[in-house]
Write an enzyme that holds these catalytic residues in place. Structure first.
Site, PDB file in Angstrom:
ATOM      1  N   CYS A   2       0.912  -1.143  -0.031  1.00  0.00           N
ATOM      2  CA  CYS A   2       0.030   0.167   0.016  1.00  0.00           C
ATOM      3  C   CYS A   2       0.919   1.089  -0.057  1.00  0.00           C
ATOM      4  O   CYS A   2       2.103   1.239   0.648  1.00  0.00           O
ATOM      5  CB  CYS A   2      -0.634   0.146   1.327  1.00  0.00           C
ATOM      6  SG  CYS A   2      -1.759  -1.505   1.576  1.00  0.00           S
ATOM      7  N   ARG A  27       4.261  -0.028  -6.589  1.00  0.00           N
ATOM      8  CA  ARG A  27       4.173  -0.849  -5.349  1.00  0.00           C
ATOM      9  C   ARG A  27       3.132  -1.848  -5.227  1.00  0.00           C
ATOM     10  O   ARG A  27       3.109  -3.064  -4.390  1.00  0.00           O
ATOM     11  CB  ARG A  27       4.181   0.159  -4.149  1.00  0.00           C
ATOM     12  CG  ARG A  27       5.223   1.000  -3.910  1.00  0.00           C
ATOM     13  CD  ARG A  27       4.860   1.876  -2.507  1.00  0.00           C
ATOM     14  NE  ARG A  27       5.188   1.189  -1.708  1.00  0.00           N
ATOM     15  CZ  ARG A  27       6.678   0.998  -1.272  1.00  0.00           C
ATOM     16  NH1 ARG A  27       7.527   1.735  -1.784  1.00  0.00           N
ATOM     17  NH2 ARG A  27       7.005   0.577  -0.171  1.00  0.00           N
ATOM     18  N   TRP A  73      -3.376  -2.342  -0.885  1.00  0.00           N
ATOM     19  CA  TRP A  73      -3.301  -3.741  -1.322  1.00  0.00           C
ATOM     20  C   TRP A  73      -3.946  -4.782  -0.540  1.00  0.00           C
ATOM     21  O   TRP A  73      -3.596  -4.644   0.861  1.00  0.00           O
ATOM     22  CB  TRP A  73      -1.801  -4.178  -1.381  1.00  0.00           C
ATOM     23  CG  TRP A  73      -1.379  -5.419  -1.955  1.00  0.00           C
ATOM     24  CD1 TRP A  73      -1.112  -5.754  -3.333  1.00  0.00           C
ATOM     25  CD2 TRP A  73      -1.290  -6.497  -1.309  1.00  0.00           C
ATOM     26  NE1 TRP A  73      -0.812  -6.895  -3.396  1.00  0.00           N
ATOM     27  CE2 TRP A  73      -0.568  -7.670  -2.333  1.00  0.00           C
ATOM     28  CE3 TRP A  73      -1.151  -6.949   0.163  1.00  0.00           C
ATOM     29  CZ2 TRP A  73      -0.242  -8.888  -1.954  1.00  0.00           C
ATOM     30  CZ3 TRP A  73      -0.676  -8.252   0.340  1.00  0.00           C
ATOM     31  CH2 TRP A  73      -0.263  -9.242  -0.555  1.00  0.00           C
ATOM     32  N   ASN A  99      -1.183   1.369   6.282  1.00  0.00           N
ATOM     33  CA  ASN A  99      -0.386   0.531   5.702  1.00  0.00           C
ATOM     34  C   ASN A  99      -0.075  -0.707   7.088  1.00  0.00           C
ATOM     35  O   ASN A  99       0.336  -0.113   7.757  1.00  0.00           O
ATOM     36  CB  ASN A  99       0.727   0.963   5.088  1.00  0.00           C
ATOM     37  CG  ASN A  99       0.718   1.664   3.822  1.00  0.00           C
ATOM     38  OD1 ASN A  99      -0.674   1.622   3.509  1.00  0.00           O
ATOM     39  ND2 ASN A  99       1.791   2.286   3.610  1.00  0.00           N
ATOM     40  N   GLY A 100      -0.242  -1.654   6.780  1.00  0.00           N
ATOM     41  CA  GLY A 100       0.042  -2.673   7.826  1.00  0.00           C
ATOM     42  C   GLY A 100      -1.082  -3.479   8.171  1.00  0.00           C
ATOM     43  O   GLY A 100      -2.028  -3.621   7.509  1.00  0.00           O
ATOM     44  N   GLU A 480      15.268 -18.373 -10.253  1.00  0.00           N
ATOM     45  CA  GLU A 480      14.854 -16.820 -10.434  1.00  0.00           C
ATOM     46  C   GLU A 480      14.118 -16.706 -11.878  1.00  0.00           C
ATOM     47  O   GLU A 480      13.327 -16.007 -11.965  1.00  0.00           O
ATOM     48  CB  GLU A 480      16.225 -16.132 -10.204  1.00  0.00           C
ATOM     49  CG  GLU A 480      16.262 -14.731 -10.683  1.00  0.00           C
ATOM     50  CD  GLU A 480      15.115 -13.936  -9.623  1.00  0.00           C
ATOM     51  OE1 GLU A 480      14.760 -14.539  -8.691  1.00  0.00           O
ATOM     52  OE2 GLU A 480      14.910 -12.656  -9.884  1.00  0.00           O
ATOM     53  N   LYS A 484      10.550 -15.186 -12.242  1.00  0.00           N
ATOM     54  CA  LYS A 484      10.266 -13.778 -13.076  1.00  0.00           C
ATOM     55  C   LYS A 484       9.025 -14.284 -14.024  1.00  0.00           C
ATOM     56  O   LYS A 484       8.230 -13.524 -14.144  1.00  0.00           O
ATOM     57  CB  LYS A 484      11.413 -13.716 -13.781  1.00  0.00           C
ATOM     58  CG  LYS A 484      12.482 -12.954 -13.032  1.00  0.00           C
ATOM     59  CD  LYS A 484      12.468 -11.547 -12.740  1.00  0.00           C
ATOM     60  CE  LYS A 484      11.848 -11.474 -11.207  1.00  0.00           C
ATOM     61  NZ  LYS A 484      12.795 -11.631 -10.321  1.00  0.00           N
ATOM     62  N   GLU A 487       5.717 -14.458 -12.105  1.00  0.00           N
ATOM     63  CA  GLU A 487       5.259 -13.133 -11.613  1.00  0.00           C
ATOM     64  C   GLU A 487       4.620 -12.190 -12.620  1.00  0.00           C
ATOM     65  O   GLU A 487       3.547 -11.670 -12.200  1.00  0.00           O
ATOM     66  CB  GLU A 487       6.451 -12.382 -10.822  1.00  0.00           C
ATOM     67  CG  GLU A 487       6.839 -12.735  -9.734  1.00  0.00           C
ATOM     68  CD  GLU A 487       8.046 -11.908  -9.350  1.00  0.00           C
ATOM     69  OE1 GLU A 487       8.013 -11.454  -8.223  1.00  0.00           O
ATOM     70  OE2 GLU A 487       8.985 -12.122  -9.970  1.00  0.00           O
ATOM     71  N   HIS A 503      14.383 -37.326 -11.431  1.00  0.00           N
ATOM     72  CA  HIS A 503      14.017 -37.846 -10.362  1.00  0.00           C
ATOM     73  C   HIS A 503      12.288 -37.579 -10.305  1.00  0.00           C
ATOM     74  O   HIS A 503      11.585 -37.415  -8.979  1.00  0.00           O
ATOM     75  CB  HIS A 503      14.672 -37.367  -9.051  1.00  0.00           C
ATOM     76  CG  HIS A 503      16.098 -37.924  -8.961  1.00  0.00           C
ATOM     77  ND1 HIS A 503      16.420 -39.146  -8.714  1.00  0.00           N
ATOM     78  CD2 HIS A 503      17.205 -37.355  -9.165  1.00  0.00           C
ATOM     79  CE1 HIS A 503      17.765 -39.467  -8.807  1.00  0.00           C
ATOM     80  NE2 HIS A 503      18.201 -38.132  -9.101  1.00  0.00           N
ATOM     81  N   LYS A 602       5.260  -4.478  -4.429  1.00  0.00           N
ATOM     82  CA  LYS A 602       6.572  -4.364  -4.516  1.00  0.00           C
ATOM     83  C   LYS A 602       7.497  -4.641  -3.213  1.00  0.00           C
ATOM     84  O   LYS A 602       8.517  -5.313  -3.144  1.00  0.00           O
ATOM     85  CB  LYS A 602       7.003  -2.723  -4.790  1.00  0.00           C
ATOM     86  CG  LYS A 602       8.462  -2.689  -5.090  1.00  0.00           C
ATOM     87  CD  LYS A 602       9.122  -3.340  -6.057  1.00  0.00           C
ATOM     88  CE  LYS A 602      10.713  -3.376  -6.291  1.00  0.00           C
ATOM     89  NZ  LYS A 602      11.201  -4.455  -6.882  1.00  0.00           N
TER      90      LYS A 602
HETATM   91  C1  F6R Z   1      10.541 -10.996  -6.984  1.00  0.00           C
HETATM   92  C2  F6R Z   1      10.303 -10.111  -5.929  1.00  0.00           C
HETATM   93  C3  F6R Z   1      10.162 -10.674  -4.541  1.00  0.00           C
HETATM   94  C4  F6R Z   1      11.030  -9.882  -3.556  1.00  0.00           C
HETATM   95  C5  F6R Z   1      10.801 -10.386  -2.206  1.00  0.00           C
HETATM   96  C6  F6R Z   1      11.648  -9.854  -1.073  1.00  0.00           C
HETATM   97  O1  F6R Z   1      10.713 -10.327  -8.385  1.00  0.00           O
HETATM   98  O2  F6R Z   1      10.453  -9.084  -5.883  1.00  0.00           O
HETATM   99  O3  F6R Z   1      10.259 -12.188  -4.585  1.00  0.00           O
HETATM  100  O4  F6R Z   1      12.327 -10.364  -4.149  1.00  0.00           O
HETATM  101  O5  F6R Z   1       9.488  -9.980  -1.827  1.00  0.00           O
HETATM  102  O6  F6R Z   1      11.842  -8.519  -1.331  1.00  0.00           O
HETATM  103  P1  F6R Z   1      12.971  -7.623  -0.729  1.00  0.00           P
HETATM  104  O7  F6R Z   1      14.173  -7.932  -1.336  1.00  0.00           O
HETATM  105  O8  F6R Z   1      12.475  -6.172  -0.779  1.00  0.00           O
HETATM  106  O9  F6R Z   1      13.120  -7.983   0.650  1.00  0.00           O
END
Ligand code: F6R
Length: 607
Positions: A2, A27, A73, A99-100, A480, A484, A487, A503, A602
């Site tokens: 948020c 975000r 959010w 937020n929270g 990774e 990506k 997501e 396996h 984000k």
């Molecule tokens: C993936 C992504 C998330 C963050 C995760 C940790 O693209 O952005 O998986 O990597 O939420 O976030 P940080 O690095 O900000 O602690």
């Protein structure tokens, strides 16, 4: 997650709030709203985008000089108009954006209902507004303090009341809030990007602090009403860093920035002649590092993947046993942190609630905890004993890209620093430093094959399942790459160590399950080629990331993207780039909203 913006001063507040909310759209959110306070409260909110809110506000002809705005959010209650923030009390005299998560909202709400309050939303946030109303005796800051002393949970809050036009109150517990100081005007936001175009002078609230903003001054107090002296800080990052700069999406901009951001992460830290590394932020921890017997990396998502790469690097270069833990799991285990164990918390945002909680758990056990963060001034940067900043600049795209390569760059340098006092000689050190220095221009070479990767993505855009396979340091890169794709294109993708395929996952192989192999020239190349053959024998289609000059591989795969040769320990910095681009172009060709993927935020500031 948020976003919150608040303002008091002479400007027309509505366009300012809308612009601030737009700055924070990256975000992730599902509804948005504003409350304008000029002695009467006007609230406009709805599910959907800020552009929708902008139209609603225009239609309602709302005007004023102080107010708050929010992008939500959803946590408690569906993303709809009623649950959108700001929320108000019974008499609609107080409006607030939050937020929270309020953990004890249910019992507070029951008590308030018994005292005659009627609730309209399903949110935990609405409880705060009613509680402040219940405790209000003519002094808004005092009512807020009393209410917050009864609340358990996390919050970043911006509060206004029609009884106090021109006043905005901000408070923080576990969710970032920054106060922007202007001339005859003041700002509050959960992310400084929201007001950066208007002021760069700011203070960050600590947990348990609140700020009372009026156009002419900001007063800082604790929840027990003790005054606090706060020093103004300059927000230094460039406004261009939070704009798209001609790119179609922030994600593409950030992928393409990597030659620069990786160089920025190593800037001033390489000792070329000595084949070594130095970190200003770790100077006082030198002894702890040199005596460390075991390392634990904490992180979530992409940052956890970076930790997995770090595990290989630290074991190889420093000969230190490493464990990589999901922050969210670590805190609920009984971690064994004997003397000599050091902890690195890896986080782009520095605000991830799970990682913060894990840091506190590690500290409770007496372990030294260091941060590897991108955001200066973030909670993790402040709560760790020392640390290393990534210096990758603001990452706006929800899918983390440039932070990942900077995290690996920093982890590589840390591993080298620890390795130089253990098992890496000066000659090998010089070789590695030189190879690292060459990485940015090698990333540029990969970026030059963008068009080819786009063509591949276009060809495979209708595939709904992918397998990503790699070995050694490229196993986390496979994870990774798969993350990506999931997501931003909502395509199901799994990452595995290549040898694990037989396996179980091999059962999935057919024409509809393309397999992405990271098959660079290293110690396991031959084995990976055998795995490729196994896929081909079952009618599977193969996309390979291979080393430049490997002309043999072309005969065995359907698509190949080349990356330049480098030391095997540095390959993740190169192999991840085509995978980021593949995910990006797949999302574009599937018509997905790349910078605001559904359901994602984000920085994840709730546990
Ligand atoms: C993936 C992504 C998330 C963050 C995760 C940790 O693209 O952005 O998986 O990597 O939420 O976030 P940080 O690095 O900000 O602690």
């Amino acid at each position: 997650m948020c976003g919150i913006i608040g303002y008091c001063g002479p400007r027309d507040v509505v366009p300012l709030l809308i612009a601030g909310l737009k700055r924070m759209e990256y975000r992730g959110y599902d509804s948005a709203g504003i409350a304008v306070n000029d002695g009467s409260l006007r609230i406009v909110k709805d599910a959907g985008k800020v552009s929708n809110l902008e139209q609603l506000v225009r239609d309602a002809a709302v005007k004023g000089h102080s107010g708050i705005g929010h992008t939500r959010w959803a946590t408690h209650g569906a993303p709809n108009q009623v649950n959108a923030h700001p929320h108000t009390d019974e008499s609609a005299s107080i409006a607030l954006a939050h937020n929270g998560i309020i953990e004890n909202y249910s019992s507070l709400r029951q008590e308030l209902i018994r005292s005659g309050h009627t609730f309209v939303s399903d949110t935990d946030t609405e409880t705060i507004a009613h509680l402040i109303e219940e405790l209000y005796e003519g002094d808004l800051p005092h009512a807020v303090q009393k209410a917050l002393r009864l609340i358990r949970g996390t919050y970043g809050l911006a509060i206004v009341s029609r009884h106090h036009p021109g006043m905005v109150i901000a408070a923080r517990m576990g969710s970032p809030m920054v106060i922007g100081h202007g001339h005859g005007e003041n700002f509050v936001a959960s992310d400084p990007a929201a007001f950066l175009s208007m002021t760069r002078e700011a203070t960050y609230l600590e947990d348990g602090e609140m700020a009372v903003l009026t156009p002419d001054k900001v007063e800082y107090r604790t929840l027990s009403d003790e005054p606090i002296d706060k020093k103004l800080e300059q927000i230094t990052y460039d406004i261009a860093a939070i704009e798209k700069g001609g790119f179609a999406h922030f994600m593409l901009k950030e992928i393409c920035e990597q030659p620069q951001t990786v160089a920025d992460s190593m800037r001033g830290r390489l000792l070329i002649e000595e084949g070594a590394v130095k970190f200003g932020g770790m100077a006082q921890a030198k002894e702890i590092l040199s005596e460390a017997k075991r390392v634990i990396f904490l992180g979530c998502g992409t940052s956890w993947h970076a930790g997995l790469v770090g595990e290989y690097l630290f074991e190889e270069l420093a000969g230190i046993p490493v464990e990589v833990e999901y922050s969210s799991e670590f805190r609920y285990r009984s971690p064994i942190l004997e003397p000599g164990t050091i902890v690195f918390a890896i986080s782009q945002s520095g605000e991830t609630a799970d990682t913060l909680a894990a840091i506190r758990e590690a500290k409770r056990h007496g372990a030294p905890v260091f941060g590897i963060c991108n955001v200066v001034g973030s909670a993790i940067a402040r709560e760790t004993d020392a640390g290393v900043f990534l210096h990758a600049g603001p990452e706006i795209g929800v899918a983390s890209t440039k932070a990942f390569t900077s995290q690996i760059t920093v982890l590589f340098m840390l591993a080298l620093q620890m390795g130089r006092s253990r098992r890496v000689g000066a000659g090998r050190g010089r070789e590695l430093v030189q190879q690292l220095k060459d990485i940015p221009q090698k990333i540029s070479r990969i970026l030059a094959s963008r068009e080819k990767i786009e063509t591949i993505a276009h060809r495979y855009r209708d595939s709904n399942n992918f397998l990503y396979l790699g070995r050694g340091l490229n196993f986390p890169v496979a994870l990774e790459g798969a993350l990506k794709l999931k997501e931003i294109s909502y395509v199901h993708a799994e990452g595995y160590p290549a040898a694990e395929m037989k396996h179980g996952p091999i059962a999935l192989i057919d024409r509809d399950m393309p397999v992405v192999f990271i098959a660079t020239h290293d110690g396991t190349y031959e084995k990976v080629i055998s795995n490729i053959e196994e896929v081909r024998a079952r009618g599977g289609r193969v996309l390979a990331i291979a080393t430049e000059g490997d002309t043999e591989i072309v005969k065995r795969v359907d698509e190949v993207v080349y990356v330049p040769e480098t030391d095997a320990l540095l390959t993740p910095l190169l192999t991840v780039v085509p995978l980021q681009l593949l995910a990006y172009y797949m999302a574009v060709h599937r018509g997905c909203d790349v910078d605001q993927p559904r359901n994602l935020a984000k920085s994840v500031t709730v546990e």
